[in-house]
Design a protein around this motif. Structure first.
Motif, PDB file in Angstrom:
ATOM      1  N   TRP A 182       0.839  -1.206   0.000  1.00 43.69           N
ATOM      2  CA  TRP A 182       0.000   0.000   0.000  1.00 43.69           C
ATOM      3  C   TRP A 182       0.869   1.250   0.000  1.00 43.69           C
ATOM      4  N   HIS A 211       2.212   1.682  -3.551  1.00 41.13           N
ATOM      5  CA  HIS A 211       1.209   2.135  -4.517  1.00 41.13           C
ATOM      6  C   HIS A 211       0.788   3.573  -4.222  1.00 41.13           C
ATOM      7  N   PHE A 212       0.498   3.851  -2.972  1.00 44.90           N
ATOM      8  CA  PHE A 212      -0.004   5.168  -2.577  1.00 44.90           C
ATOM      9  C   PHE A 212       1.002   6.263  -2.882  1.00 44.90           C
ATOM     10  N   THR A 213       2.260   6.063  -2.461  1.00 42.50           N
ATOM     11  CA  THR A 213       3.241   7.125  -2.655  1.00 42.50           C
ATOM     12  C   THR A 213       3.695   7.222  -4.111  1.00 42.50           C
ATOM     13  N   ASP A 241      -8.537   2.144  -9.455  1.00 38.94           N
ATOM     14  CA  ASP A 241      -7.258   1.626  -8.978  1.00 38.94           C
ATOM     15  C   ASP A 241      -7.346   0.148  -8.609  1.00 38.94           C
ATOM     16  N   ASP A 293       8.834   4.026  -0.600  1.00 40.20           N
ATOM     17  CA  ASP A 293       7.417   4.334  -0.711  1.00 40.20           C
ATOM     18  C   ASP A 293       6.690   4.090   0.609  1.00 40.20           C
ATOM     19  N   GLY A 306       4.922   6.892   2.823  1.00 39.47           N
ATOM     20  CA  GLY A 306       3.490   6.822   3.096  1.00 39.47           C
ATOM     21  C   GLY A 306       3.189   7.125   4.551  1.00 39.47           C
ATOM     22  N   HIS A 345      -2.479   6.185 -12.215  1.00 44.79           N
ATOM     23  CA  HIS A 345      -2.663   5.132 -11.213  1.00 44.79           C
ATOM     24  C   HIS A 345      -2.765   3.758 -11.868  1.00 44.79           C
ATOM     25  N   THR A 373       2.589  -2.557  -9.052  1.00 45.18           N
ATOM     26  CA  THR A 373       1.816  -3.036  -7.903  1.00 45.18           C
ATOM     27  C   THR A 373       1.350  -4.473  -8.090  1.00 45.18           C
ATOM     28  N   VAL A 422      -4.943  -2.089  -1.007  1.00 48.30           N
ATOM     29  CA  VAL A 422      -3.859  -1.401  -1.714  1.00 48.30           C
ATOM     30  C   VAL A 422      -4.408  -0.388  -2.722  1.00 48.30           C
ATOM     31  N   GLY A 457      -5.561   3.142  -1.278  1.00 49.71           N
ATOM     32  CA  GLY A 457      -4.535   4.020  -1.830  1.00 49.71           C
ATOM     33  C   GLY A 457      -5.149   5.259  -2.450  1.00 49.71           C
ATOM     34  N   GLU A 502      -4.796   9.337  -1.406  1.00 50.08           N
ATOM     35  CA  GLU A 502      -4.523  10.466  -2.288  1.00 50.08           C
ATOM     36  C   GLU A 502      -5.645  11.501  -2.217  1.00 50.08           C
TER      37      GLU A 502
END
Length: 561
Positions: A58, A61-63, A101, A248, A252, A306, A314, A327, A331, A335
């Protein structure tokens, strides 16, 4: 209105979306299966395919997706009023971004972790794939070239951020070893990493660093751009567990702590939203809110980038298919939370409406600088941080996320060249080093070839980023929709968002086409036509495939649950 109510309403709505709507999508639409053998296990190689703890994944993916764009877009879009920006971020996160996503991760996971571009060739056709790859390449080129300019500008303007920004890389390298070799538990690693990061942030204002104003004919911004591309190239070649994952993940955590501090300052200071709720007196030259709002705010509501991350990196690290909900959807919520913070900072971080209007005197103003300045004021008034420390904290937050996006973006651009090598049977292009050099070379050529010695060439094509990025999101939803129909699943939860995006994006492309013509900007005019033609043909290809599936002319392949 007081910003406290805006904050509570926004966070509350996104939390409900994750708890209930994402559960429905995961269980009833995508039917995520915990027993499905993911590509991370099937093709595990210790470099790109690495089964990963869902919390660490996560963070990656998020960052990777939460770069500078969810700050820039919302902080510009408040020029139409903070209410339209707020509504699009919240509704977009719940009904668009989270579905997009999680769906992109699921679709790639079910097809050997193929990228969305390669997947298009399988589920739609080779012509659609070729056009899709062009759009993907343009988005990655824009992201990498422009974020380098943004990061370089922030490092020059706020040199107190240099030590924490680059120090975070060494922290991530150490954390990667601790996690991968299981020397320390994840909780302990998280605490160590956060303490190290915030220690560096504290040291930043005491030890500001700056490059020479000119060196070998290059400005300090241009020097930073070259250094950033060199770093990103090296980072994209390393196994994901060495730097990408830990960088990442810890970023996060750092973002969420930064958001908690900013949100706590809002609750304690209770600033008013001095920006108009609906701005009926926009500066001359400001485009119409419809459709431009929906492409100005891309990341933070929904973003095609994304989907590239979801299918590019990812899905290759997904331990269990059910992790796609946390995730991917969560995620997107993360954002959205960053975009909400940007709106509050840009709308409530100024003392008076006149101060706000002095910044938003023309369309395109605001952005990262409004986020840093407004957010620093809120932090100073709310929790007593010095203005310098508050600015360093927010600058580091913006730079670290733009940097992690560059790390992932350049790796994805390398994948694109490798896929082209496979499609057209060019052996040398399929190799890692040549593909990486091509990816870096394309970015540097745009930066310095189009922008001259200051390396700002990426900004030349930035006006098309929002439309191209949203187009990519709509096309990704089209591919997901085709796969759902093939599997005999309900398609309306992806079809409605994609139709909305395609209509808004095509309308925005047409409006921009007229603007570029009037400005006699023939480069952007020609590029706009390329993107518009690609959009129309891909949509027609996908529409034809959906129609054939509906009529039973193509075989559906129901997945056994």
């Amino acid at each position: 209105m007081n910003a406290i109510f805006v904050l509570i309403a926004g966070i509350g709505a996104m939390a409900l979306g994750y708890l209930f709507y994402s559960k429905f999508i995961a269980e009833r639409i995508y039917k995520l299966d915990p027993n499905f053998r993911t590509p991370a296990h099937e093709f595990e190689d210790g470099v790109d395919f690495v089964p990963t703890n869902k919390y660490v994944l996560w963070g990656h993916h998020f960052t990777s997706v939460a770069g500078a764009a969810p700050i820039i877009g919302p902080a510009i879009a408040v020029i139409w009023g903070w209410v339209p920006a707020f509504l699009w971020v919240i509704l977009g996160t719940i009904f668009f971004a989270g579905v997009h996503d999680a769906g992109a991760i699921w679709a790639s996971n079910r097809n050997k972790a193929k990228s969305i571009g390669a997947l298009t060739g399988d589920v739609v056709g080779k012509r659609a794939r070729s056009l899709f790859m062009i759009v993907i390449f343009l988005v990655l080129l824009m992201v990498n070239a422009v974020f380098a300019v943004v990061i370089a500008g922030l490092l020059v303007d706020f040199n107190s951020a240099v030590i924490p920004v680059w120090g975070a890389i060494f922290v991530a390298l150490i954390i990667g070893q601790l996690i991968y070799r299981k020397l320390v538990g994840l909780l302990a690693v998280s605490i160590i990493g956060v303490i190290a990061l915030y220690t560096l942030i504290g040291l930043g204002p005491a030890f500001p660093l700056a490059l020479p104003e000119t060196f070998m004919g290059l400005s300090d911004r241009a020097q930073w751009i070259i250094i950033l591309f060199g770093y990103a190239a090296i980072a994209s070649l390393l196994p994901v567990w060495v730097l990408l994952q830990p960088r990442d993940y810890i970023n996060g955590l750092q973002l969420f702590i930064g958001l908690i501090l900013l949100y706590a300052a809002v609750l304690l200071a209770g600033p008013d939203m001095v920006a108009p709720a609906f701005n009926t007196d926009v500066p001359a030259g400001t485009p119409s809110i419809v459709p431009l709002l929906f492409v100005t705010i891309a990341c933070g509501a929904i973003s095609g980038f994304h989907g590239l991350v979801a299918g590019g990196t990812t899905s290759k690290q997904l331990d269990k298919e059910t992790d796609a909900r946390f995730v991917g959807y969560f995620g997107a919520v993360g954002e959205g939370s960053l975009a909400l913070a940007a709106i509050i900072a840009a709308a409530a971080g100024f003392a008076t409406l006149a101060d706000w209007q002095a910044v938003y005197h023309s369309f395109g103003q605001g952005g990262v600088n409004a986020f840093v300045a407004g957010g620093a004021n809120i932090l100073s008034n709310g929790i007593g941080l010095s203005e310098g420390l508050a600015q360093t904290l927010l600058t580091v937050m913006a730079v670290l996320f733009a940097g992690t996006t560059m790390d992932t973006g350049l790796r994805l651009q390398r994948y694109i060249f490798q896929e082209w090598g496979q499609i057209y049977d060019i052996k040398w292009m399929q190799k890692v080093i040549p593909a990486t050099l091509l990816a870096v070379g394309a970015c540097v050529l745009l930066a310095f070839g189009a922008g001259g010695a200051d390396g700002s060439g990426g900004l030349l094509i930035w006006p098309l980023f929002g439309t191209t990025n949203q187009l990519l999101a709509g096309l990704t939803l089209l591919v997901i929709t085709v796969i759902l129909v093939r599997y005999g699943r309900p398609m309306y939860y992806t079809l409605i968002p994609l139709l909305f995006l395609l209509v808004m994006t095509v309308a925005a492309l047409i409006i921009q086409l007229r603007t570029f013509y009037e400005q006699q900007d023939w480069f952007l005019f020609g590029l706009d036509i390329v993107v518009l033609i690609a959009a129309i043909f891909i949509a027609l290809e996908c529409g034809s495939t959906l129609n054939k599936l509906r009529k039973g002319e193509l075989e559906s392949s129901e997945v056994k649950d």
